[in-house]
Write a protein that holds these residues in place. Structure first.
Motif, PDB file in Angstrom:
ATOM      1  N   VAL A  19       0.847  -1.202   0.000  1.00  0.00           N
ATOM      2  CA  VAL A  19       0.000   0.000   0.000  1.00  0.00           C
ATOM      3  C   VAL A  19       0.877   1.244   0.000  1.00  0.00           C
ATOM      4  O   VAL A  19       0.639   2.193  -0.755  1.00  0.00           O
ATOM      5  CB  VAL A  19      -0.961   0.005   1.218  1.00  0.00           C
ATOM      6  CG1 VAL A  19      -1.609   1.360   1.405  1.00  0.00           C
ATOM      7  CG2 VAL A  19      -2.017  -1.071   1.067  1.00  0.00           C
ATOM      8  N   VAL A  20       1.905   1.249   0.825  1.00  0.00           N
ATOM      9  CA  VAL A  20       2.811   2.399   0.910  1.00  0.00           C
ATOM     10  C   VAL A  20       3.460   2.654  -0.447  1.00  0.00           C
ATOM     11  O   VAL A  20       3.491   3.791  -0.936  1.00  0.00           O
ATOM     12  CB  VAL A  20       3.883   2.173   2.004  1.00  0.00           C
ATOM     13  CG1 VAL A  20       4.891   3.297   2.007  1.00  0.00           C
ATOM     14  CG2 VAL A  20       3.224   2.014   3.360  1.00  0.00           C
ATOM     15  N   GLN A  21       3.957   1.603  -1.063  1.00  0.00           N
ATOM     16  CA  GLN A  21       4.588   1.738  -2.377  1.00  0.00           C
ATOM     17  C   GLN A  21       3.579   2.234  -3.412  1.00  0.00           C
ATOM     18  O   GLN A  21       3.878   3.120  -4.212  1.00  0.00           O
ATOM     19  CB  GLN A  21       5.180   0.392  -2.820  1.00  0.00           C
ATOM     20  CG  GLN A  21       5.830   0.429  -4.183  1.00  0.00           C
ATOM     21  CD  GLN A  21       7.055   1.307  -4.244  1.00  0.00           C
ATOM     22  OE1 GLN A  21       7.795   1.404  -3.270  1.00  0.00           O
ATOM     23  NE2 GLN A  21       7.292   1.944  -5.375  1.00  0.00           N
ATOM     24  N   GLY A  22       2.385   1.673  -3.401  1.00  0.00           N
ATOM     25  CA  GLY A  22       1.357   2.073  -4.358  1.00  0.00           C
ATOM     26  C   GLY A  22       0.941   3.525  -4.210  1.00  0.00           C
ATOM     27  O   GLY A  22       0.765   4.243  -5.206  1.00  0.00           O
ATOM     28  N   ILE A  23       0.795   3.980  -2.981  1.00  0.00           N
ATOM     29  CA  ILE A  23       0.418   5.375  -2.744  1.00  0.00           C
ATOM     30  C   ILE A  23       1.526   6.313  -3.212  1.00  0.00           C
ATOM     31  O   ILE A  23       1.251   7.354  -3.815  1.00  0.00           O
ATOM     32  CB  ILE A  23       0.046   5.607  -1.269  1.00  0.00           C
ATOM     33  CG1 ILE A  23      -1.290   4.919  -0.979  1.00  0.00           C
ATOM     34  CG2 ILE A  23      -0.027   7.093  -0.931  1.00  0.00           C
ATOM     35  CD1 ILE A  23      -1.697   4.916   0.462  1.00  0.00           C
ATOM     36  N   ALA A  24       2.766   5.931  -2.989  1.00  0.00           N
ATOM     37  CA  ALA A  24       3.886   6.752  -3.470  1.00  0.00           C
ATOM     38  C   ALA A  24       3.866   6.845  -4.997  1.00  0.00           C
ATOM     39  O   ALA A  24       4.074   7.920  -5.567  1.00  0.00           O
ATOM     40  CB  ALA A  24       5.211   6.172  -2.987  1.00  0.00           C
ATOM     41  N   HIS A  47     -10.969   6.312  -6.714  1.00  0.00           N
ATOM     42  CA  HIS A  47      -9.598   5.843  -6.528  1.00  0.00           C
ATOM     43  C   HIS A  47      -8.903   6.614  -5.408  1.00  0.00           C
ATOM     44  O   HIS A  47      -8.110   6.036  -4.653  1.00  0.00           O
ATOM     45  CB  HIS A  47      -8.806   5.963  -7.836  1.00  0.00           C
ATOM     46  CG  HIS A  47      -9.230   4.953  -8.857  1.00  0.00           C
ATOM     47  ND1 HIS A  47      -9.838   5.299 -10.036  1.00  0.00           N
ATOM     48  CD2 HIS A  47      -9.152   3.610  -8.846  1.00  0.00           C
ATOM     49  CE1 HIS A  47     -10.108   4.214 -10.717  1.00  0.00           C
ATOM     50  NE2 HIS A  47      -9.710   3.172 -10.016  1.00  0.00           N
ATOM     51  N   ALA A  48      -9.203   7.883  -5.295  1.00  0.00           N
ATOM     52  CA  ALA A  48      -8.644   8.679  -4.196  1.00  0.00           C
ATOM     53  C   ALA A  48      -9.141   8.138  -2.852  1.00  0.00           C
ATOM     54  O   ALA A  48      -8.367   8.013  -1.898  1.00  0.00           O
ATOM     55  CB  ALA A  48      -9.019  10.145  -4.357  1.00  0.00           C
ATOM     56  N   LYS A  49     -10.424   7.789  -2.782  1.00  0.00           N
ATOM     57  CA  LYS A  49     -10.981   7.221  -1.548  1.00  0.00           C
ATOM     58  C   LYS A  49     -10.330   5.884  -1.219  1.00  0.00           C
ATOM     59  O   LYS A  49     -10.094   5.569  -0.044  1.00  0.00           O
ATOM     60  CB  LYS A  49     -12.493   7.054  -1.672  1.00  0.00           C
ATOM     61  CG  LYS A  49     -13.243   8.358  -1.636  1.00  0.00           C
ATOM     62  CD  LYS A  49     -14.732   8.132  -1.869  1.00  0.00           C
ATOM     63  CE  LYS A  49     -15.454   9.451  -2.016  1.00  0.00           C
ATOM     64  NZ  LYS A  49     -16.869   9.274  -2.357  1.00  0.00           N
ATOM     65  N   LEU A  50     -10.041   5.087  -2.232  1.00  0.00           N
ATOM     66  CA  LEU A  50      -9.356   3.815  -2.017  1.00  0.00           C
ATOM     67  C   LEU A  50      -7.990   4.050  -1.389  1.00  0.00           C
ATOM     68  O   LEU A  50      -7.622   3.398  -0.408  1.00  0.00           O
ATOM     69  CB  LEU A  50      -9.207   3.059  -3.341  1.00  0.00           C
ATOM     70  CG  LEU A  50      -8.371   1.779  -3.300  1.00  0.00           C
ATOM     71  CD1 LEU A  50      -9.027   0.726  -2.411  1.00  0.00           C
ATOM     72  CD2 LEU A  50      -8.164   1.249  -4.708  1.00  0.00           C
ATOM     73  N   ALA A  51      -7.237   4.990  -1.938  1.00  0.00           N
ATOM     74  CA  ALA A  51      -5.906   5.295  -1.411  1.00  0.00           C
ATOM     75  C   ALA A  51      -5.983   5.807   0.024  1.00  0.00           C
ATOM     76  O   ALA A  51      -5.220   5.378   0.893  1.00  0.00           O
ATOM     77  CB  ALA A  51      -5.202   6.315  -2.306  1.00  0.00           C
ATOM     78  N   VAL A  52      -6.911   6.721   0.287  1.00  0.00           N
ATOM     79  CA  VAL A  52      -7.056   7.278   1.638  1.00  0.00           C
ATOM     80  C   VAL A  52      -7.501   6.200   2.620  1.00  0.00           C
ATOM     81  O   VAL A  52      -6.974   6.100   3.736  1.00  0.00           O
ATOM     82  CB  VAL A  52      -8.047   8.466   1.631  1.00  0.00           C
ATOM     83  CG1 VAL A  52      -8.408   8.885   3.045  1.00  0.00           C
ATOM     84  CG2 VAL A  52      -7.455   9.633   0.858  1.00  0.00           C
ATOM     85  N   GLY A  53      -8.441   5.372   2.220  1.00  0.00           N
ATOM     86  CA  GLY A  53      -8.919   4.304   3.101  1.00  0.00           C
ATOM     87  C   GLY A  53      -7.821   3.310   3.442  1.00  0.00           C
ATOM     88  O   GLY A  53      -7.668   2.894   4.599  1.00  0.00           O
ATOM     89  N   ALA A  54      -7.034   2.926   2.446  1.00  0.00           N
ATOM     90  CA  ALA A  54      -5.942   1.980   2.680  1.00  0.00           C
ATOM     91  C   ALA A  54      -4.886   2.596   3.586  1.00  0.00           C
ATOM     92  O   ALA A  54      -4.387   1.944   4.508  1.00  0.00           O
ATOM     93  CB  ALA A  54      -5.327   1.554   1.347  1.00  0.00           C
ATOM     94  N   ALA A  55      -4.544   3.857   3.342  1.00  0.00           N
ATOM     95  CA  ALA A  55      -3.553   4.536   4.178  1.00  0.00           C
ATOM     96  C   ALA A  55      -4.059   4.688   5.604  1.00  0.00           C
ATOM     97  O   ALA A  55      -3.297   4.516   6.562  1.00  0.00           O
ATOM     98  CB  ALA A  55      -3.211   5.901   3.585  1.00  0.00           C
ATOM     99  N   SER A  56      -5.333   4.994   5.761  1.00  0.00           N
ATOM    100  CA  SER A  56      -5.920   5.141   7.102  1.00  0.00           C
ATOM    101  C   SER A  56      -5.874   3.833   7.870  1.00  0.00           C
ATOM    102  O   SER A  56      -5.520   3.810   9.049  1.00  0.00           O
ATOM    103  CB  SER A  56      -7.370   5.622   7.003  1.00  0.00           C
ATOM    104  OG  SER A  56      -7.436   6.883   6.417  1.00  0.00           O
TER     105      SER A  56
END
Length: 69
Positions: A19-24, A47-56
């Motif tokens: 997840v960290v790598q993907g968000i970067a 897709h932005a919500k997916l990234a925020v949810g995974a990071a959270s």
């Protein structure tokens, strides 16, 4: 089975590191930095919500783990 659960948890944690790598990568490609031109379009809201949810999820897990130690 505790050993199987431990293996499964380690697998999930390994996936969260992705997840960290993907968000970067998303930030580099879709972030507003890096000299984007005026026609640049960012991520779709879903897709932005997916990234925020995974990071959270990852951040909460890390904070709870830190508090437990």
């Amino acid at each position: 089975d505790e050993a199987k659960a431990s293996t499964t948890i380690k697998s999930i944690l390994g996936s969260l590191s992705n997840v960290v790598q993907g968000i970067a990568e998303l930030r580099n490609s879709y972030g507003s930095g890096h000299g984007k031109d005026a026609k640049f379009r960012g991520l779709s809201p879903r897709h932005a919500k997916l990234a925020v949810g995974a990071a959270s999820t990852l951040a909460i897990f890390m904070l709870e783990t830190h508090k437990k130690k």
